[in-house]
Design an enzyme around this catalytic site. Structure first.
Site: not given
Ligand code: NOJ
Ligand code: CA
Length: 557
Positions: A208, A259
């Site tokens: 993310d 790893e």
């Molecule tokens: C990207 C994620 O796909 C989204 O849903 C989220 O709100 C933001 N990152 C923050 O984590």
């Protein structure tokens, strides 16, 4: 026979990854909320579709302030979804079906309910507990002003004040405090989280906001325009996005994944989520020794035109050339307006120029975008053609749950049903992303296979989109996806590799892949002649050797 015999250790270079948004995928216990039992029970759908892997959006305990991207415990399962034992069962069941399993790593921020954030609030300014997050004193005579002018992604300031007067940074929601990646304890904690899941058999992570963990330690103000509005784009040199310090973090994770290279399961992989443009900037994330692949969001955000898509495809190929990393292609996810709706609008996305740069910075989920009139039937037709284009391109591809059903965006959710923090944080100006997160329909009868009421209400007219109704209907979306993915498995020309463009006219994209494969898409308003060969698959019923407007075909030469 090993569960991995059917797909090589290089599976990720050409994988079709099916994205599961767990809250909305399938309901195993009838409480209206998707869960792990539901996923286990519906793995046959994904394997039968012909996908190679699943990516499960965050399944961790979370107060759901941002749909699970606010993680309260990185080593457990949200009790609404199930248990760790069920997660193990899910991974084993997926592997038995030849499906790899990716889960979500959310390293930029935690939930405000994470134990370490609670500890930080209970501790004093300057304490080791506070230094795991980004706490600062405020500006102004009494510290009453935020430390700088940064704005949160969902609206409002990126800083919130705590009772003792300090402020903490949150690039996203107020309930998503940013980790301090300068603190070795934080880095070590994430090393351990990676190993925790790799040891349980997870094949990889979708990372993310892979471009956000590092921050300029001086936390400078962002530039403002004449009206005083803070610049929100990720310009080169930005103090919180795409910092050079990220490389160290990515390489550290890669070393941990490596790893596991010699385990029976093979290498563990990362896909980076970063909305960065142009492609050359993003390609640095997949340099040798960094992450494996990265979502190509220019492709997702591009308008439906031969010119823009050609520029985006070529830029991605050029940027990846020589890196050893495959391109990936994506049409949608839980943050974007569903493609079957978006492509039906009079304005379908960003326009890209020859150098791969977008002419403007619109996001397809911006409310600005929703002003453009919608023809749902046109959207369906184009989404079918878009699927054939996506799945014919060299590299990996993503399918967001429901795309294979041609599901439209739900545009009329009642205001009191909205859950996306965007709605509150924008002062009810922007509705946010709930319309693409509505639970998907399995059966045709009322409830569509879900306990009622579902956590987001489902439209009354979705029976026709259900898996049950579409099963066996060769004119439907589902069978188009099944056929395309089955060819993709069977044809050596598809998946990883390269393409050669054909000159087929201004409003047409046509390319060959070896051996013996041609894909053609007609973006124009006039029918075009099909290239020589046998039509394997078409997005519509073809007449008289021609391809109509907004139609695509796969051809064997
Ligand atoms: C990207 C994620 O796909 C989204 O849903 C989220 O709100 C933001 N990152 C923050 O984590
Ligand atoms: Ca449930």
């Amino acid at each position: 026979m090993s569960a991995y015999a059917s797909n090589s250790l290089d599976w990720w270079r050409s994988a079709v990854v099916y994205q599961i948004y767990p809250r909305s995928f399938a309901d195993g216990n009838g409480d209206g909320i998707g869960d792990l039992r539901g996923i286990i029970d519906h793995l046959a759908h994904i394997a039968g579709l012909g996908a190679d892997a699943i990516w499960i959006s965050p399944w961790y305990p979370s107060p759901q302030a941002d749909g699970g991207y606010d993680v309260a415990d990185y080593r457990a399962i949200n009790p609404d979804y199930g248990t760790l034992a069920e997660a193990d069962e899910l991974v084993a069941a997926a592997h038995r079906r030849g499906l790899r399993v990716l889960i979500d790593l959310v390293p930029n921020h935690s939930s405000d309910e994470h134990r370490w954030f609670r500890d930080a609030l209970a501790a004093a300014p300057g304490s080791p507990e506070r230094s795991r997050y980004i706490f600062r004193d405020g500006r102004g005579e009494h510290g009453e002003l935020p430390p700088n002018n940064w704005q949160g992604q969902f609206g409002g300031p990126a800083w919130t004040r705590v009772p003792d007067g300090q402020w903490y940074l949150h690039l996203f929601d107020v309930r998503q405090p940013d980790w301090n990646w300068e603190n070795p304890e934080v880095a070590a904690e994430f090393d351990d989280v990676l190993r925790f899941w790799f040891d349980r058999g997870i094949d990889g992570f979708r990372v993310d906001v892979a471009d956000s963990m590092a921050k300029d330690q001086t936390l400078p103000d962002l530039p403002t325009d004449r009206a005083g509005a803070v610049r929100m784009d990720k310009y080169v040199g930005h103090p919180s996005w795409d910092r050079p310090e990220l490389e160290r973090i990515h390489r550290r994770w890669r070393a941990i994944a490596d790893e596991y290279t010699d385990s029976p399961q093979g290498p563990r992989v990362f896909v980076s989520e970063a909305y960065l443009t142009p492609a050359a900037r993003l390609a640095r994330y997949v340099e040798p020794g960094r992450l494996h692949t990265t979502f190509n969001f220019d492709y997702l955000l591009a308008e439906w035109s031969a010119q823009s898509l050609r520029h985006v495809i070529d830029q991605a190929r050029a940027a990846h050339a020589g890196l050893g990393a495959p391109c990936t292609w994506v049409l949608g996810n839980h943050d974007q307006e569903r493609i079957a709706t978006r492509l039906g609008r009079s304005r379908t996305g960003r326009r890209f120029t020859a150098d791969g740069v977008a002419t403007e910075e619109i996001g397809v989920h911006d409310d600005w975008f929703k002003q453009f009139p919608l023809d749902p039937e046109l959207g369906q037709r184009r989404a079918r053609a878009a699927a054939l284009l996506e799945l014919a391109l060299p590299g990996g591809a993503y399918v967001y749950q429901g795309e294979e059903l041609g599901l439209p965006e739900v545009l009329d959710l009642p205001e009191d049903a909205l859950r996306d923090p965007t709605w509150e944080r924008s002062g009810h100006r922007m509705r946010g992303r709930d319309g693409c997160r509505v639970p998907i329909p399995w059966t045709a009868e009322p409830g569509y296979g879900w306990g009622q009421p579902t956590w987001l209400p489902q439209p009354a007219d979705w029976a026709g989109f259900s898996v049950e109704e579409q099963d066996g209907d060769i004119s439907g979306f589902l069978e188009l996806y099944r056929a395309a993915l089955s060819y993709r498995r069977g044809l050596a020309a598809l998946g990883d590799g390269d393409l050669t463009w054909l000159d087929a006219g201004e409003n047409v994209l046509a390319f060959t892949r070896e051996p013996g494969f041609t894909c053609i898409v007609n973006f124009g308003e006039q029918p075009v002649r099909l290239p020589a060969g046998e039509v394997l698959l078409a997005s519509a019923h073809l007449r008289g050797g021609t391809l109509g407007p907004d139609e695509a075909a796969w051809i064997e030469r």
